[in-house]
Enzyme design. Structure first.
Site, short mmCIF file in Angstrom:
data_model
loop_
_atom_site.label_atom_id
_atom_site.label_comp_id
_atom_site.label_asym_id
_atom_site.label_seq_id
_atom_site.Cartn_x
_atom_site.Cartn_y
_atom_site.Cartn_z
N SER A 449 0.97 -0.87 0.06
CA SER A 449 -0.07 0.03 -0.01
C SER A 449 0.68 1.09 0.10
O SER A 449 0.31 2.48 -0.44
CB SER A 449 -1.06 0.20 1.09
N GLU A 482 -5.30 -0.18 -7.62
CA GLU A 482 -4.25 0.49 -8.28
C GLU A 482 -3.24 -0.27 -9.08
O GLU A 482 -2.80 -1.08 -8.34
CB GLU A 482 -3.77 1.39 -7.29
P1 NAD Z 1 -1.29 -9.60 7.26
O1 NAD Z 1 -0.43 -9.23 8.51
O2 NAD Z 1 -2.70 -9.84 7.67
O3 NAD Z 1 -0.73 -10.91 6.46
C1 NAD Z 1 0.53 -10.90 5.89
C2 NAD Z 1 0.85 -12.70 5.89
O4 NAD Z 1 1.97 -12.69 5.01
C3 NAD Z 1 0.54 -13.21 7.06
O5 NAD Z 1 -0.04 -14.39 7.04
C4 NAD Z 1 2.33 -13.84 7.12
O6 NAD Z 1 2.41 -15.18 7.64
C5 NAD Z 1 2.55 -13.75 5.70
N1 NAD Z 1 4.06 -13.73 5.45
C6 NAD Z 1 4.96 -13.06 5.93
N2 NAD Z 1 6.08 -13.48 5.27
C7 NAD Z 1 5.91 -14.46 4.56
C8 NAD Z 1 6.79 -14.99 3.39
N3 NAD Z 1 8.02 -14.78 3.38
N4 NAD Z 1 6.04 -15.92 2.44
C9 NAD Z 1 4.66 -16.00 2.68
N5 NAD Z 1 4.01 -15.37 3.72
C10 NAD Z 1 4.40 -14.63 4.59
O7 NAD Z 1 -1.31 -8.54 6.11
P2 NAD Z 1 -2.17 -7.83 5.26
O8 NAD Z 1 -3.00 -6.64 6.06
O9 NAD Z 1 -2.93 -8.86 4.50
O10 NAD Z 1 -1.18 -7.02 4.30
C11 NAD Z 1 -0.78 -7.48 3.32
C12 NAD Z 1 0.10 -6.69 2.29
O11 NAD Z 1 -1.28 -5.92 1.84
C13 NAD Z 1 0.88 -5.47 2.75
O12 NAD Z 1 1.77 -5.28 1.89
C14 NAD Z 1 -0.06 -4.44 3.30
O13 NAD Z 1 0.39 -3.05 2.92
C15 NAD Z 1 -1.18 -4.54 1.89
N6 NAD Z 1 -2.39 -3.91 2.12
C16 NAD Z 1 -3.22 -4.19 3.16
C17 NAD Z 1 -4.25 -3.63 3.31
C18 NAD Z 1 -5.13 -3.89 4.68
O14 NAD Z 1 -6.16 -2.88 4.98
N7 NAD Z 1 -4.78 -4.78 5.55
C19 NAD Z 1 -5.06 -3.05 2.33
C20 NAD Z 1 -4.20 -2.81 1.11
C21 NAD Z 1 -3.11 -3.27 0.82
#
Ligand code: NAD
Length: 739
Positions: A449, A482
């Site tokens: 993000s 995006e």
């Molecule tokens: P989250 O913490 O819920 O999930 C991340 C997952 O990645 C976890 O399950 C973790 O175990 C896993 N992980 C970590 N290292 C790993 C690896 N080396 N290989 C495989 N899996 C691995 O995070 P999220 O909220 O789902 O966010 C994920 C991405 O999406 C981030 O970049 C975040 O900025 C982006 N994002 C989040 C949101 C939101 O509102 N949560 C919105 C848009 C974008």
């Protein structure tokens, strides 16, 4: 509504061509049995549309049918389309958009009504044979027929979407639909513009029969034979509920309840549904002709409103977003890898499977995988519960998501979406690892993000096959993606991700890499200004109420709670670092981490929560942020102006830097990514309605009074000096090669 029409044409040659297209858009053939077949098939177009030229031609052909009926050689009329999956998509939006005088709108409506009334009055049996999209004027046309048969093909969708353009159905639909199916069944179609399937249309009495597309013509012929033999089909009985609510008293109650509901949902910002209800109240007991007159008058009044013009503008932005942004061809994608099964990964995996992709979902923890699968299953359950998917289908799609703790299966993926934690070093390591597991044609993407896509490219051997693919949370509900072009991203990678995004039924907006990309960058100053308003003494609820009154789906304080106070603080830090003083967090928001509150997900933020339900603003938050508990009144207009102006100012910088292709992309991004009110046409359209000079004057005043965060962006000054609009601004460094 029509979706692939050309704009108003200029020269005489083009006019001739348009007239020829209209002339050839429908044909009339009379077969040996005396049945006239009126067939719509607009040349060189996917859609049949009712331009005024087509309506004139239809009128003339109905005249021929009338004469044939009188002479006795035409016995029945069938109206159909030669295009597969397309009956009639509606009226010509360009013509609607061009109307600036209510009298002109009313007259246009009367002309359309006259044609359909002529159809209604024909002294022979008329049948509409509908296969595929039947919208707006198409539905109004079939309402004027004696009998309607629709195919149960998935493409068959019947509806009156006019309300979504800020008008009401004005070719007789507002009047005829309730008279055919009853008020209770008609109102949802008229007031929301939602379409119904053939089955639903049959159940509500909007169509008389539904058949398999392969036998549509046979069934029509059989029906005509029955009619010729003197067995004219009986009018179907209305559903019980309709019979009960048929009395005038009951109808009055239904209308008043509907008005309450509309006001609750639209907060009075959308005049068309209210006008539809008023018109129905006035006309329910009038004879058809007089009711049609009222309908036309209402249409004339609505079609010139700024809200209608803005909604048409948004419709066009949505249509434009369907067109490819680069000349490159997309690569075929059937299998997608998702890395990270968290909040986003689980949602993305479900969406991919729902839209027909095979998904390999990887995490490093089996608990996370289990959680991701559970998220996907719950989302499928919701779709099944809403009746949009059969349970068996959902099971099959769920089975298309296969979990893994290693990279097995990634070798056959054509696209991978990385959604691991938001840390540059972790992302780089994951992407490097991934590149070694996939084949050379595979496009890699990150759902980051806020991190730099260009910097991530530094970790890759094939940076050209990498870009950002930024979904919003919750993935199933937020329409925006995006697509972030890094410095080395190829057109082919963009085209591939674009095509997948479209197949996922999301709205893609192409953005250049840069902190916060488009939406978060513009939202950050908005939420920050809410923080400054807190510092200046406004209450949490007065801030939220002011922005909801402006039309935002929720106020900024609630939005902070939704996003998560930890995430918001983290992102604001990144943007502050990137853009300097103007993004410096308001002192109150700087203290967020010290409050240890997380917002909704932690059960406490600016509001208190009970389970997932918001209870009330939490007064103890002021003290937690080092603010006095006593609040003071800040006028609603000031709150709105401050929060919206900082967004406009940041958007001007976004435009100037070429982060997007133009103001339309800013507006599309904010409407689909934040719910910015569509009735305002988008942020930059709103700014243009104020005028760049007025925006400049306000910004300068606030900059004097409140500080440099209001310092007008150079583009605001330039547009004001030139007396030009933001929509006319061209970026210095275009993000796309086409568009
Ligand atoms: P989250 O913490 O819920 O999930 C991340 C997952 O990645 C976890 O399950 C973790 O175990 C896993 N992980 C970590 N290292 C790993 C690896 N080396 N290989 C495989 N899996 C691995 O995070 P999220 O909220 O789902 O966010 C994920 C991405 O999406 C981030 O970049 C975040 O900025 C982006 N994002 C989040 C949101 C939101 O509102 N949560 C919105 C848009 C974008």
């Amino acid at each position: 509504m029509a979706n692939d029409t050309k704009g108003a044409t200029g020269g005489a040659v083009e006019d001739d061509t348009a007239a020829a297209v209209d002339r050839n858009a429908l044909t009339l053939e009379v077969d040996a049995g005396g049945t006239a077949w009126l067939t719509f098939d607009r040349p060189d177009s996917r859609a049949n549309i009712l331009t005024s030229g087509v309506m004139q031609r239809l009128d003339a052909l109905l005249g021929e049918v009338e004469a044939g009926a009188q002479a006795g050689h035409i016995k029945a009329l069938v109206i159909t389309s030669a295009k597969p999956g397309m009956f009639i998509a509606g009226a010509n939006i360009d013509e609607i958009a061009g109307i600036t005088d209510p009298a002109e709108g009313e007259a246009g409506s009367r002309r359309g009504q006259a044609v359909f009334s002529r159809l209604d009055r024909l002294q022979l049996f008329t049948v509409a044979a509908v296969d595929g999209v039947c919208l707006g004027g198409g539905t109004e046309l079939i309402l004027a027929c004696d009998y309607r048969i629709a195919t149960d093909a998935p493409a068959t969708k019947i509806g009156l979407p006019e309300i979504q353009l800020g008008i009401i159905p004005g070719f007789g639909g507002t009047t005829r639909l309730p008279r055919l199916v009853g008020l209770t069944a008609a109102l949802p179609l008229i007031l929301t513009g939602k379409t119904v399937t053939a089955s639903k249309a049959y159940r509500m009495g909007l169509v008389d029969e539904r058949v398999h597309p392969a036998i549509l013509r046979e069934r029509v012929r059989a029906l005509l034979a029955e009619v010729a033999a003197g067995r004219r089909p009986q009018a179907r009985k209305r559903p019980l509920l309709e019979r009960i609510t048929g009395s005038s008293l009951a109808r009055g109650f239904v209308l008043s309840q509907a008005r309450k509901q509309v006001l609750k949902e639209t907060k009075g910002h959308y005049p068309a549904p209210l006008a539809a209800l008023e018109t129905l109240t006035r006309t329910e007991s009038l004879p058809l002709d007089r009711a049609l007159k009222e309908e036309a008058r209402t249409l004339g009044r609505l079609v010139v409103t700024p809200v209608s013009k803005n909604l048409i503008h948004v419709f066009r932005l949505m249509e434009a977003a369907k067109k490819p942004v680069t000349p490159a061809s997309p690569r075929d994608v059937a299998k997608v890898g998702v890395v990270g099964a968290g909040v986003m990964g689980g949602g993305i995996a479900q969406l991919l499977a729902y839209r027909g992709y095979a998904v390999r979902l990887k995490d490093i923890q089996s608990a996370a995988l289990g959680h991701g699968l559970k998220t996907a299953r719950e989302l499928f359950d919701k779709v099944v519960k809403r009746g949009r998917l059969h349970r068996r289908e959902a099971e099959r799609m769920m089975a298309a998501i296969s979990p893994t703790l290693d990279y097995s299966g990634f070798g056959t993926a054509e696209l991978v979406i990385e959604a691991v934690v938001e840390r540059m070093e972790v992302k780089k390591a994951v992407l490097r690892e991934l590149e070694g597991q996939v084949t050379s044609g595979c496009v890699l993407t990150s759902n980051t993000s806020a991190l730099s896509v260009t910097e991530m490219q530094g970790a890759l051997e094939r940076p050209e096959d990498f870009c950002g693919m930024h979904f919003f949370n919750p993935v199933n509900r937020m329409p925006l993606v995006e697509i972030v072009r890094g410095e080395q991203t190829s057109d082919e990678a963009i085209a591939t991700v674009w095509a997948v995004t479209r197949k996922l039924d999301k709205t893609p907006v192409l953005v250049q890499d840069g902190p916060g990309f488009l939406v978060n960058r513009i939202l950050a100053p908005y939420m920050n200004e809410a923080g400054w308003l807190l510092v200046d003494g406004a209450s949490v609820e007065s801030i939220d109420r002011a922005l909801v009154a402006f039309g935002m789906p929720m106020g900024p304080m609630r939005l902070l709670d939704e996003v998560g106070l930890d995430v918001a603080h983290h992102v604001s830090g990144i943007l502050h670092q990137a853009f300097g003083a103007r993004m410096a967090p308001a002192p109150a928001l700087e203290k967020l981490p010290a409050t240890k509150r997380l917002g909704r997900k932690g059960g406490l933020g600016f509001y208190t929560y009970e389970g997932s339900r918001e209870k009330a603003p939490d007064a103890s938050m002021y003290a937690a942020l080092g603010l006095p508990v006593t609040r003071r009144d800040i006028p609603r207009e000031v709150i709105q102006e401050r929060c919206i102006l900082v967004m406009i100012n940041e958007a001007a910088r976004v435009l100037e830097e070429g982060i997007v292709r133009g103001a339309g992309d800013v507006d599309l991004g904010l409407i689909t990514g934040t719910g910015f009110p569509p009735f305002r046409g988008g942020l930059m359209r709103y700014a243009d309605s104020l005028g760049a000079a007025s925006v400049l004057e306000k910004l300068e005043r606030y900059a004097r009074d409140l500080g440099e965060r209001f310092e007008p962006a150079p583009l605001v000054r330039a547009r004001a000096a030139e007396g030009a609009s933001f929509y006319g601004a061209r970026p210095k460094r275009p993000v796309a090669t086409v568009g």
